[in-house]
Design an enzyme around this catalytic site. Sequence first.
Site, PDB file in Angstrom:
ATOM      1  N   ASP A 256      -0.124  -6.633  -3.506  1.00 19.95           N
ATOM      2  CA  ASP A 256      -1.540  -6.396  -3.211  1.00 19.95           C
ATOM      3  C   ASP A 256      -2.132  -5.635  -4.394  1.00 19.95           C
ATOM      4  O   ASP A 256      -1.450  -5.396  -5.394  1.00 19.95           O
ATOM      5  CB  ASP A 256      -1.711  -5.624  -1.886  1.00 19.95           C
ATOM      6  CG  ASP A 256      -2.982  -6.054  -1.162  1.00 19.95           C
ATOM      7  OD1 ASP A 256      -4.063  -5.899  -1.750  1.00 19.95           O
ATOM      8  OD2 ASP A 256      -2.890  -6.547  -0.021  1.00 19.95           O
TER       9      ASP A 256
ATOM     10  N   GLU B  31      -2.181   1.366   4.402  1.00 21.16           N
ATOM     11  CA  GLU B  31      -3.036   2.264   3.601  1.00 21.16           C
ATOM     12  C   GLU B  31      -2.880   3.708   4.075  1.00 21.16           C
ATOM     13  O   GLU B  31      -2.837   4.635   3.264  1.00 21.16           O
ATOM     14  CB  GLU B  31      -4.508   1.866   3.748  1.00 21.16           C
ATOM     15  CG  GLU B  31      -4.909   0.597   3.019  1.00 21.16           C
ATOM     16  CD  GLU B  31      -4.837  -0.617   3.914  1.00 21.16           C
ATOM     17  OE1 GLU B  31      -4.032  -0.603   4.885  1.00 21.16           O
ATOM     18  OE2 GLU B  31      -5.571  -1.587   3.662  1.00 21.16           O
TER      19      GLU B  31
ATOM     20  N   GLU C 150      -9.791 -12.289   1.880  1.00 19.29           N
ATOM     21  CA  GLU C 150     -10.717 -11.380   1.219  1.00 19.29           C
ATOM     22  C   GLU C 150     -10.753 -11.580  -0.300  1.00 19.29           C
ATOM     23  O   GLU C 150     -10.439 -10.656  -1.061  1.00 19.29           O
ATOM     24  CB  GLU C 150     -10.323  -9.931   1.557  1.00 19.29           C
ATOM     25  CG  GLU C 150     -10.380  -9.654   3.040  1.00 19.29           C
ATOM     26  CD  GLU C 150      -9.868  -8.272   3.427  1.00 19.29           C
ATOM     27  OE1 GLU C 150     -10.426  -7.670   4.342  1.00 19.29           O
ATOM     28  OE2 GLU C 150      -8.877  -7.797   2.821  1.00 19.29           O
TER      29      GLU C 150
ATOM     30  N   TRP D 176      -0.538  -2.688   8.458  1.00 20.42           N
ATOM     31  CA  TRP D 176      -1.024  -2.402   7.100  1.00 20.42           C
ATOM     32  C   TRP D 176      -0.819  -0.917   6.854  1.00 20.42           C
ATOM     33  O   TRP D 176      -0.967  -0.102   7.776  1.00 20.42           O
ATOM     34  CB  TRP D 176      -2.504  -2.786   6.985  1.00 20.42           C
ATOM     35  CG  TRP D 176      -2.726  -4.232   7.284  1.00 20.42           C
ATOM     36  CD1 TRP D 176      -3.180  -4.765   8.443  1.00 20.42           C
ATOM     37  CD2 TRP D 176      -2.454  -5.336   6.415  1.00 20.42           C
ATOM     38  NE1 TRP D 176      -3.221  -6.139   8.347  1.00 20.42           N
ATOM     39  CE2 TRP D 176      -2.784  -6.516   7.117  1.00 20.42           C
ATOM     40  CE3 TRP D 176      -1.976  -5.458   5.108  1.00 20.42           C
ATOM     41  CZ2 TRP D 176      -2.653  -7.791   6.571  1.00 20.42           C
ATOM     42  CZ3 TRP D 176      -1.840  -6.721   4.556  1.00 20.42           C
ATOM     43  CH2 TRP D 176      -2.176  -7.869   5.279  1.00 20.42           C
TER      44      TRP D 176
ATOM     45  N   ARG E   5       0.848  -1.207   0.000  1.00 25.34           N
ATOM     46  CA  ARG E   5       0.000   0.000   0.000  1.00 25.34           C
ATOM     47  C   ARG E   5       0.871   1.239   0.000  1.00 25.34           C
ATOM     48  O   ARG E   5       0.577   2.227  -0.659  1.00 25.34           O
ATOM     49  CB  ARG E   5      -0.933  -0.020   1.213  1.00 25.34           C
ATOM     50  CG  ARG E   5      -2.250  -0.726   0.975  1.00 25.34           C
ATOM     51  CD  ARG E   5      -2.096  -2.121   0.396  1.00 25.34           C
ATOM     52  NE  ARG E   5      -3.346  -2.823   0.290  1.00 25.34           N
ATOM     53  CZ  ARG E   5      -3.845  -3.617   1.257  1.00 25.34           C
ATOM     54  NH1 ARG E   5      -3.152  -3.842   2.369  1.00 25.34           N
ATOM     55  NH2 ARG E   5      -5.002  -4.210   1.077  1.00 25.34           N
TER      56      ARG E   5
ATOM     57  N   TYR F 233      -3.465  -5.551  15.385  1.00 27.47           N
ATOM     58  CA  TYR F 233      -3.370  -4.719  14.186  1.00 27.47           C
ATOM     59  C   TYR F 233      -2.895  -3.341  14.619  1.00 27.47           C
ATOM     60  O   TYR F 233      -3.606  -2.588  15.265  1.00 27.47           O
ATOM     61  CB  TYR F 233      -4.717  -4.647  13.448  1.00 27.47           C
ATOM     62  CG  TYR F 233      -4.852  -5.707  12.380  1.00 27.47           C
ATOM     63  CD1 TYR F 233      -4.193  -6.937  12.500  1.00 27.47           C
ATOM     64  CD2 TYR F 233      -5.612  -5.499  11.239  1.00 27.47           C
ATOM     65  CE1 TYR F 233      -4.305  -7.914  11.518  1.00 27.47           C
ATOM     66  CE2 TYR F 233      -5.734  -6.473  10.248  1.00 27.47           C
ATOM     67  CZ  TYR F 233      -5.076  -7.668  10.396  1.00 27.47           C
ATOM     68  OH  TYR F 233      -5.190  -8.640   9.421  1.00 27.47           O
ATOM     69  N   PHE F 234      -1.670  -3.037  14.237  1.00 24.78           N
ATOM     70  CA  PHE F 234      -1.063  -1.775  14.663  1.00 24.78           C
ATOM     71  C   PHE F 234      -1.383  -0.622  13.704  1.00 24.78           C
ATOM     72  O   PHE F 234      -0.944   0.507  13.931  1.00 24.78           O
ATOM     73  CB  PHE F 234       0.453  -1.934  14.831  1.00 24.78           C
ATOM     74  CG  PHE F 234       0.852  -2.785  16.028  1.00 24.78           C
ATOM     75  CD1 PHE F 234      -0.094  -3.330  16.884  1.00 24.78           C
ATOM     76  CD2 PHE F 234       2.197  -3.033  16.290  1.00 24.78           C
ATOM     77  CE1 PHE F 234       0.286  -4.113  17.979  1.00 24.78           C
ATOM     78  CE2 PHE F 234       2.588  -3.809  17.387  1.00 24.78           C
ATOM     79  CZ  PHE F 234       1.627  -4.345  18.231  1.00 24.78           C
TER      80      PHE F 234
ATOM     81  N   HIS G 242      -6.826  -9.786  -3.934  1.00 19.38           N
ATOM     82  CA  HIS G 242      -5.821  -8.739  -3.733  1.00 19.38           C
ATOM     83  C   HIS G 242      -4.758  -8.759  -4.823  1.00 19.38           C
ATOM     84  O   HIS G 242      -3.562  -8.614  -4.546  1.00 19.38           O
ATOM     85  CB  HIS G 242      -5.161  -8.896  -2.346  1.00 19.38           C
ATOM     86  CG  HIS G 242      -6.053  -8.451  -1.212  1.00 19.38           C
ATOM     87  ND1 HIS G 242      -6.298  -7.140  -0.928  1.00 19.38           N
ATOM     88  CD2 HIS G 242      -6.772  -9.165  -0.316  1.00 19.38           C
ATOM     89  CE1 HIS G 242      -7.125  -7.044   0.108  1.00 19.38           C
ATOM     90  NE2 HIS G 242      -7.442  -8.265   0.495  1.00 19.38           N
TER      91      HIS G 242
ATOM     92  N   TRP H  61      -6.542 -13.807  11.624  1.00 14.90           N
ATOM     93  CA  TRP H  61      -6.607 -12.337  11.722  1.00 14.90           C
ATOM     94  C   TRP H  61      -7.999 -11.837  12.057  1.00 14.90           C
ATOM     95  O   TRP H  61      -8.156 -10.814  12.692  1.00 14.90           O
ATOM     96  CB  TRP H  61      -6.084 -11.691  10.441  1.00 14.90           C
ATOM     97  CG  TRP H  61      -6.987 -11.746   9.244  1.00 14.90           C
ATOM     98  CD1 TRP H  61      -7.105 -12.780   8.360  1.00 14.90           C
ATOM     99  CD2 TRP H  61      -7.876 -10.728   8.789  1.00 14.90           C
ATOM    100  NE1 TRP H  61      -8.013 -12.467   7.382  1.00 14.90           N
ATOM    101  CE2 TRP H  61      -8.508 -11.203   7.621  1.00 14.90           C
ATOM    102  CE3 TRP H  61      -8.209  -9.448   9.236  1.00 14.90           C
ATOM    103  CZ2 TRP H  61      -9.444 -10.471   6.906  1.00 14.90           C
ATOM    104  CZ3 TRP H  61      -9.144  -8.712   8.529  1.00 14.90           C
ATOM    105  CH2 TRP H  61      -9.758  -9.218   7.378  1.00 14.90           C
TER     106      TRP H  61
HETATM  107  C1  ACM Z   1      -6.167  -8.937   6.229  1.00 13.77           C
HETATM  108  O1  ACM Z   1      -6.170  -8.040   7.086  1.00 13.77           O
HETATM  109  N1  ACM Z   1      -6.891  -8.809   5.133  1.00 13.77           N
HETATM  110  C2  ACM Z   1      -5.381 -10.138   6.388  1.00 13.77           C
END
Ligand code: ACM
Length: 533
Positions: free
Chosen positions: A179, A455, A312, A453, A150, A403-404, A250, A378
């Site tokens: 991704d 984004e 996803e 992540w 991202r 999830y940070f 993805h 997750w």
């Molecule tokens: C994820 O957060 N889609 C693994």
Amino acid sequence: MASVVPRPISLSALGGEPVVLSEAVTISSPPELEREARWFGRLLEEGAGRRVSFRPGGERADISLSTGLPVPALSVEGAYRLRAADGAVEVVGDSSGGVFYGLQSLRQLLPPASFRRARLAQLPLLAIDPVEIEDRPRFSWRGVHLDVSRHFMPKAFLLKLVDLAALHKLNVFHLHLTDDQGWRVPVTKYPRLTEVGAWRRESSAGHLLEGRFDGTPHGGFYSPEDLAEVVCYAAERHVSVLPEVDVPGHTVAAIAAYPELGAGGEVEVLTRWGISEHVLNLDEATVQFCRDVVDEVAALFPGEYFHLGGDECPTAEWAGSQRAAEIMAENGFSDLRQLQGWFTAQMAEHLAGLGRRLVGWDEILEGGAPPGSVVMSWRGEDGGIAAAAAGHDVVMAPQEWLYFDWPYSTGPEEPLAIWGCTPLEKVYGYEPVSPRIPEASRHHVLGAQCQLWTEYVSSAEHAEYLYFPRLCAFAEAVWSPASGRSFGEFTARLPAHLERLEALGVNYRPLAGPTPGQARIWLDPRQTGGQGR
Ligand code: ACM
């Protein structure tokens, strides 16, 4: 009392005079520990201006390293005993990894200023109060994840993060390399993956839900040499790098490069965050593409595991596909989700041929995860619990705790983030072995992993802010014994540890919250519509 993070099993003050490391320091080690000895020697030279010389194993020295520490049966590798007394330091490990962790603890017994790199003057006094530490890790998988798709992150930041992971005795660095929004690993057979797939026209600006874009191209990818350097640097620090190629969902960046991999029609590398309906088709040529990619990427990353994503993946395009219908009929499938199971099974078989084990996000369970595959849980802990019951090894990565990219607090001063909230105390309190896992299956929990992540994270400084000090808390959940954990005791130890992070130039979040204007220094103005925060 010394503040060591993560907390060791035992740390006992001994009587007597401090051990002083004078201006010339000797380190003795047998040949199999030379790498660890040199690594520590370099730290003393760069951080404290010492002159370091090396001696063969068994010779008397200021710091003596050895292996052969007896450990309880079935314990996870990485145990050590450190004794600083009677004018010298001894570190004995169960393995080279154990010695390395002992040296990481020794480093934390030195003044924070010794963590600073390339200092010009010699630190006047390196005195260690007499102490004995007994320690070993609780879990074998102590992971840290970084999404470089991202937002592309420079190699220098990957190396810094490896160093920081190792300081906290973490041992897996999961790189999310591909991704929808960017493909970051070169594949010689498919050059357009990086020529086209590594670049996007623009990115979402502000929060995804605002529907704004920044009008600024973004991209980048690593060279094979960059990745080899990261792998080698990590190996020297007892960290293995886990590559992730996220398929079959993805994958818009790959489909933008090679439209024949998708449902037809041109797509561009995705510019907005979120889940795309465009996924890989299931043609034999596409499955072969995935095998080819795995072959090349696996050659760059020598570890036992290979992460194939699997999260996803919408099935709408498969519902309209002739090839998908044939696979359904041939295999007697009644549910489109079984197609993902079919795909994952093919990939697991291919990986097994390369001597690798497949790791996937917990969605791989829905189509029937291949035997021997490792499930990364997750979406909460349910996937991990179900996977352990089905005999799969499991890595716990539940978003609510680990999830940070979620903010530390719901306060208005926090930088823009996706949603949710994972405060430091919640991370600290995470217990990887859910009581909902029956005793007989608990050995399947290999450990846990924290995720970042990106984004909403476009700079190394912002990433550091989100990792630290949550990563310090996480390290205690995967390294330290479950018994006797107390958030109050942890936060009493933390300020001394934050001084080390300060000396290492880490942009951690202060315990009292961000200082006014802190985020403005490093938040990309494009992400806040030019307003800063
Ligand atoms: C994820 O957060 N889609 C693994």
